[in-house]
Design a protein around this motif. Sequence first.
Motif, PDB file in Angstrom:
ATOM      1  N   GLN A   1       0.821  -1.205   0.000  1.00 35.84           N
ATOM      2  CA  GLN A   1       0.000   0.000   0.000  1.00 35.84           C
ATOM      3  C   GLN A   1       0.863   1.267   0.000  1.00 35.84           C
ATOM      4  OE1 GLN A   1      -3.473  -0.160   0.177  1.00 35.84           O
ATOM      5  NE2 GLN A   1      -3.577  -2.363   0.337  1.00 35.84           N
TER       6      GLN A   1
ATOM      7  N   TYR B   1     -13.119   3.585  -9.746  1.00 34.63           N
ATOM      8  CA  TYR B   1     -12.411   3.126  -8.544  1.00 34.63           C
ATOM      9  C   TYR B   1     -12.039   4.311  -7.653  1.00 34.63           C
ATOM     10  CZ  TYR B   1      -8.920   1.104  -5.442  1.00 34.63           C
ATOM     11  OH  TYR B   1      -8.219   0.719  -4.311  1.00 34.63           O
TER      12      TYR B   1
ATOM     13  N   ASP C   1      -2.962   1.550  -4.323  1.00 37.37           N
ATOM     14  CA  ASP C   1      -3.475   0.663  -3.266  1.00 37.37           C
ATOM     15  C   ASP C   1      -3.069  -0.795  -3.490  1.00 37.37           C
ATOM     16  OD1 ASP C   1      -4.753   2.989  -2.380  1.00 37.37           O
ATOM     17  OD2 ASP C   1      -6.691   2.458  -3.268  1.00 37.37           O
TER      18      ASP C   1
ATOM     19  N   VAL D   1      -2.714  -2.415  -6.317  1.00 33.98           N
ATOM     20  CA  VAL D   1      -3.191  -3.049  -7.556  1.00 33.98           C
ATOM     21  C   VAL D   1      -2.903  -2.133  -8.759  1.00 33.98           C
ATOM     22  CG1 VAL D   1      -5.023  -4.425  -6.504  1.00 33.98           C
ATOM     23  CG2 VAL D   1      -5.519  -2.084  -7.240  1.00 33.98           C
ATOM     24  N   THR D   2      -2.956  -2.697  -9.951  1.00 34.58           N
ATOM     25  CA  THR D   2      -2.814  -1.897 -11.164  1.00 34.58           C
ATOM     26  C   THR D   2      -4.110  -2.011 -11.958  1.00 34.58           C
ATOM     27  OG1 THR D   2      -0.441  -2.310 -11.233  1.00 34.58           O
ATOM     28  CG2 THR D   2      -1.457  -1.479 -13.252  1.00 34.58           C
ATOM     29  N   ILE D   3      -4.703  -0.868 -12.249  1.00 38.15           N
ATOM     30  CA  ILE D   3      -5.987  -0.848 -12.956  1.00 38.15           C
ATOM     31  C   ILE D   3      -5.790  -0.233 -14.335  1.00 38.15           C
ATOM     32  CG2 ILE D   3      -8.423  -0.162 -12.801  1.00 38.15           C
ATOM     33  CD1 ILE D   3      -7.959   0.423  -9.824  1.00 38.15           C
ATOM     34  N   GLY D   4      -6.354  -0.866 -15.346  1.00 36.05           N
ATOM     35  CA  GLY D   4      -6.358  -0.310 -16.689  1.00 36.05           C
ATOM     36  C   GLY D   4      -7.765   0.142 -17.043  1.00 36.05           C
TER      37      GLY D   4
END
Lengths: 216, 216
Positions: free
Chosen positions: B2, B78, B65, B67-70
């Motif tokens: 984190q 998010y 946080d 994670v990896t978001i696309g």
Amino acid sequence: MQAGKPILYSYFRSSCSWRVRIALALKGIDYETMPIHLTKDGGQQFSEEFQALNPMKQVPALKIDGVTIGQSLAIIEYLEETRPTPPLLPQDPKKRASVRMISDLIAAGIQPLQNLSVLKEVGQENQLPWAQKAIISGFDALERILQSTAGKYCVGDQVSMADLCLAPQVANAERFKVDLTPYPTISRINKTLLALEAFWVSHPCQQPDTPAELRA
Amino acid sequence: MQAGKPILYSYFRSSCSWRVRIALALKGIDYETMPIHLTKDGGQQFSEEFQALNPMKQVPALKIDGVTIGQSLAIIEYLEETRPTPPLLPQDPKKRASVRMISDLIAAGIQPLQNLSVLKEVGQENQLPWAQKAIISGFDALERILQSTAGKYCVGDQVSMADLCLAPQVANAERFKVDLTPYPTISRINKTLLALEAFWVSHPCQQPDTPAELRA
């Protein structure tokens, strides 16, 4: 304004319409189908009457609660917020992000590139390779992502909005003769989904506007 | 996992990256930019290192946080769920549906058809008319929709996710020399948006990877 059943403007073969039909079926929402034939009469979505309802000249559009909503994912999010049971998004924000990422990958990254209006633009002889390339490129990414998000379904073991995008996109892939061998996770999830009643009653092969020769 | 600032994988000119930069700016989220040059070295998004992070081989991607978001809209949703102030979606479900419908119209209905990878496919001499046609078709619908949803901004008088999609898409329209005269509502809202600090600090002309000759 609130009276009457929701009306879904739909085309049996439209993968985006199918997404919404699955959501309606899963949530047990009774609705009427108003078929919009995308090729007959030069495309019924281009009529003045339909454009007044949905300026995007696309299906699906859902008339519900006194408003008309276009764009399949916007419709599904609205249904989720107003009819939350059963949920189509998980509780955890990170898992919700995975569901939306996969949904957008399909809804913005694959489907728009292989839909009817674009294929018209690329010319008859280029349609198949063009559509295949778009789907293969998207499925390469999707397979890799699913390997880390999937359980029984796209994200964990609960059916979600991502699954509502997956099954119709696999049907498009099959229609465009894409070899699905390199996509074992996509194929496995799709098979599991098609066994669910909500995916089956909403299937293109058994809609009010499905031509007799394509009915199951 | 984190710890540390969020990292935005971004390209200064990418309209989808700009959407997320506006969200981060509006919500006051401090972040680092990791530039991914979409044409240099044959496209840095195709490197094995970046693909491991984002199999879609696209920007933006946000590491946050743990994670990896696309996918830009999944990232914005998010952020909205985890950092709700100031809100980028209205409270009312019908207005939220309008915001998402407009966002999807741009993010799934216009941008994918005029992005770099598609324009490569259509060939050098067809690029401009192809991009213009996609934008004009989408803007025709968008102008009509905004006439019933807009206040000061796309939906009422609050900046929303729809506005985060609008301004970057207008910038693309200008880059592709689309005549904006037929779109007075789009043009008015865009002008109002560009006067806001969050739209300006996130603008393509002043990112860490903006070439010197394009800086404002």
